[in-house]
Design a protein around this motif. Structure first.
Motif, PDB file in Angstrom:
ATOM      1  N   HIS A   1       0.837  -1.204   0.000  1.00 31.53           N
ATOM      2  CA  HIS A   1       0.000   0.000   0.000  1.00 31.53           C
ATOM      3  C   HIS A   1       0.873   1.256   0.000  1.00 31.53           C
ATOM      4  CE1 HIS A   1      -3.462   2.534   0.749  1.00 31.53           C
ATOM      5  NE2 HIS A   1      -2.785   3.105   1.724  1.00 31.53           N
ATOM      6  N   THR A   2       1.930   1.247   0.787  1.00 32.90           N
ATOM      7  CA  THR A   2       2.853   2.379   0.844  1.00 32.90           C
ATOM      8  C   THR A   2       3.518   2.592  -0.513  1.00 32.90           C
ATOM      9  OG1 THR A   2       3.255   1.976   3.191  1.00 32.90           O
ATOM     10  CG2 THR A   2       4.886   3.304   2.026  1.00 32.90           C
ATOM     11  N   ARG A   3       3.961   1.490  -1.142  1.00 30.21           N
ATOM     12  CA  ARG A   3       4.606   1.596  -2.452  1.00 30.21           C
ATOM     13  C   ARG A   3       3.644   2.145  -3.502  1.00 30.21           C
ATOM     14  NH1 ARG A   3       6.295  -4.090  -3.092  1.00 30.21           N
ATOM     15  NH2 ARG A   3       6.088  -3.634  -5.297  1.00 30.21           N
ATOM     16  N   ILE A   4       2.397   1.648  -3.478  1.00 26.59           N
ATOM     17  CA  ILE A   4       1.397   2.131  -4.438  1.00 26.59           C
ATOM     18  C   ILE A   4       1.171   3.629  -4.245  1.00 26.59           C
ATOM     19  CG2 ILE A   4      -1.053   2.046  -5.066  1.00 26.59           C
ATOM     20  CD1 ILE A   4      -0.951  -0.981  -4.486  1.00 26.59           C
ATOM     21  N   SER A   5       1.025   4.057  -3.000  1.00 25.40           N
ATOM     22  CA  SER A   5       0.798   5.478  -2.719  1.00 25.40           C
ATOM     23  C   SER A   5       1.962   6.322  -3.209  1.00 25.40           C
ATOM     24  CB  SER A   5       0.597   5.699  -1.220  1.00 25.40           C
ATOM     25  OG  SER A   5      -0.536   5.005  -0.771  1.00 25.40           O
ATOM     26  N   ASN A   6       3.181   5.873  -2.920  1.00 21.52           N
ATOM     27  CA  ASN A   6       4.364   6.617  -3.363  1.00 21.52           C
ATOM     28  C   ASN A   6       4.435   6.680  -4.886  1.00 21.52           C
ATOM     29  OD1 ASN A   6       5.210   7.142  -0.759  1.00 21.52           O
ATOM     30  ND2 ASN A   6       6.576   5.378  -0.672  1.00 21.52           N
ATOM     31  N   ASN A   7       4.173   5.536  -5.538  1.00 21.05           N
ATOM     32  CA  ASN A   7       4.217   5.511  -7.003  1.00 21.05           C
ATOM     33  C   ASN A   7       3.158   6.431  -7.602  1.00 21.05           C
ATOM     34  OD1 ASN A   7       6.299   3.726  -6.852  1.00 21.05           O
ATOM     35  ND2 ASN A   7       5.209   1.985  -7.711  1.00 21.05           N
ATOM     36  N   LEU A   8       1.963   6.400  -7.046  1.00 18.80           N
ATOM     37  CA  LEU A   8       0.899   7.278  -7.555  1.00 18.80           C
ATOM     38  C   LEU A   8       1.301   8.751  -7.454  1.00 18.80           C
ATOM     39  CD1 LEU A   8      -2.442   5.680  -6.327  1.00 18.80           C
ATOM     40  CD2 LEU A   8      -1.742   6.075  -8.676  1.00 18.80           C
ATOM     41  N   ASN A   9       1.906   9.096  -6.332  1.00 22.11           N
ATOM     42  CA  ASN A   9       2.356  10.483  -6.169  1.00 22.11           C
ATOM     43  C   ASN A   9       3.414  10.839  -7.206  1.00 22.11           C
ATOM     44  OD1 ASN A   9       0.672  11.100  -4.022  1.00 22.11           O
ATOM     45  ND2 ASN A   9       2.151  10.435  -2.481  1.00 22.11           N
ATOM     46  N   GLN A  10       4.351   9.917  -7.439  1.00 22.43           N
ATOM     47  CA  GLN A  10       5.397  10.175  -8.435  1.00 22.43           C
ATOM     48  C   GLN A  10       4.803  10.287  -9.834  1.00 22.43           C
ATOM     49  OE1 GLN A  10       8.362   7.126  -7.973  1.00 22.43           O
ATOM     50  NE2 GLN A  10       8.799   7.698  -5.845  1.00 22.43           N
ATOM     51  N   TYR A  11       3.863   9.394 -10.171  1.00 19.32           N
ATOM     52  CA  TYR A  11       3.243   9.429 -11.500  1.00 19.32           C
ATOM     53  C   TYR A  11       2.429  10.704 -11.697  1.00 19.32           C
ATOM     54  CZ  TYR A  11       4.521   4.473 -11.583  1.00 19.32           C
ATOM     55  OH  TYR A  11       5.209   3.288 -11.529  1.00 19.32           O
ATOM     56  N   ALA A  12       1.744  11.129 -10.645  1.00 18.98           N
ATOM     57  CA  ALA A  12       0.960  12.366 -10.730  1.00 18.98           C
ATOM     58  C   ALA A  12       1.887  13.555 -10.943  1.00 18.98           C
ATOM     59  CB  ALA A  12       0.134  12.553  -9.461  1.00 18.98           C
ATOM     60  N   LYS A  13       3.002  13.569 -10.238  1.00 22.06           N
ATOM     61  CA  LYS A  13       3.971  14.652 -10.400  1.00 22.06           C
ATOM     62  C   LYS A  13       4.518  14.653 -11.825  1.00 22.06           C
ATOM     63  CE  LYS A  13       8.220  16.545  -8.454  1.00 22.06           C
ATOM     64  NZ  LYS A  13       9.299  16.369  -7.489  1.00 22.06           N
ATOM     65  N   LYS A  14       4.882  13.459 -12.325  1.00 26.61           N
ATOM     66  CA  LYS A  14       5.408  13.346 -13.683  1.00 26.61           C
ATOM     67  C   LYS A  14       4.356  13.799 -14.703  1.00 26.61           C
ATOM     68  CE  LYS A  14       7.206   9.325 -14.680  1.00 26.61           C
ATOM     69  NZ  LYS A  14       7.508   7.985 -15.225  1.00 26.61           N
ATOM     70  N   ALA A  15       3.106  13.389 -14.494  1.00 27.52           N
ATOM     71  CA  ALA A  15       2.030  13.770 -15.421  1.00 27.52           C
ATOM     72  C   ALA A  15       1.813  15.277 -15.406  1.00 27.52           C
ATOM     73  CB  ALA A  15       0.743  13.037 -15.069  1.00 27.52           C
ATOM     74  N   ASN A  16       1.897  15.884 -14.239  1.00 27.13           N
ATOM     75  CA  ASN A  16       1.733  17.336 -14.146  1.00 27.13           C
ATOM     76  C   ASN A  16       2.881  18.072 -14.827  1.00 27.13           C
ATOM     77  OD1 ASN A  16      -0.726  17.402 -12.785  1.00 27.13           O
ATOM     78  ND2 ASN A  16       0.257  17.210 -10.790  1.00 27.13           N
ATOM     79  N   GLU A  17       4.100  17.518 -14.718  1.00 30.03           N
ATOM     80  CA  GLU A  17       5.270  18.174 -15.319  1.00 30.03           C
ATOM     81  C   GLU A  17       5.297  17.999 -16.839  1.00 30.03           C
ATOM     82  OE1 GLU A  17       8.543  16.354 -13.257  1.00 30.03           O
ATOM     83  OE2 GLU A  17       8.268  17.603 -11.471  1.00 30.03           O
ATOM     84  N   THR A  18       4.977  16.796 -17.315  1.00 28.26           N
ATOM     85  CA  THR A  18       5.117  16.492 -18.747  1.00 28.26           C
ATOM     86  C   THR A  18       3.797  16.521 -19.504  1.00 28.26           C
ATOM     87  OG1 THR A  18       4.857  14.105 -18.441  1.00 28.26           O
ATOM     88  CG2 THR A  18       7.093  15.000 -18.262  1.00 28.26           C
ATOM     89  N   GLY A  19       2.697  16.422 -18.766  1.00 26.60           N
ATOM     90  CA  GLY A  19       1.396  16.352 -19.416  1.00 26.60           C
ATOM     91  C   GLY A  19       1.111  14.989 -20.014  1.00 26.60           C
TER      92      GLY A  19
END
Length: 118
Positions: free
Chosen positions: A60-78
């Motif tokens: 669960h912790t890994r999923i949460s961390n990955n989601l945050n990273q993916y959201a950040k990447k999506a916001n930066e790159t679109g």
């Protein structure tokens, strides 16, 4: 008004207090009143040792961390990447299976306890 308003005073020998503290430590309980109340009313404390539950929490912790990273990447790159989404789906499916196993154990313990009370 407090939930627990009726007090009962109990005296212990020093060696009994040592045993009480040891048993509380074994059960992973820090609140002596809660421990004594549980033991007096139910006669036991369940100490869950579920490696699957520990895996579930870690996952669960890994999923949460990955989601945050993916959201950040999506916001930066679109952009969202299919591999990232596939990884999250895979971890989510594993998490769901682990949750099912943990719930089966809890249901089994509840059923066994219910049988004992009849």
């Amino acid at each position: 008004m407090k939930e627990y308003s009726k007090g009962i005073y109990v005296k212990f020998k020093p060696e009994e207090v040592e045993i009480l503290h040891d048993r509380m430590k074994e059960a992973g309980v820090q609140n002596m009143s809660a421990y004594i109340r549980k033991m007096a009313l139910n006669g036991y404390v369940i100490i869950p040792e579920w490696p699957d539950l520990n895996r579930l929490i870690s996952l669960h912790t890994r999923i949460s961390n990955n989601l945050n990273q993916y959201a950040k990447k999506a916001n930066e790159t679109g952009k969202l990447y299919e591999e990232d989404i596939a990884e999250i789906k895979k971890m989510n499916n594993e998490q769901t299976e682990l949750l099912k196993k943990a719930l089966e154990v809890v249901i089994h313990l509840y059923e066994e306890d219910s049988k004992k009370r009849k």
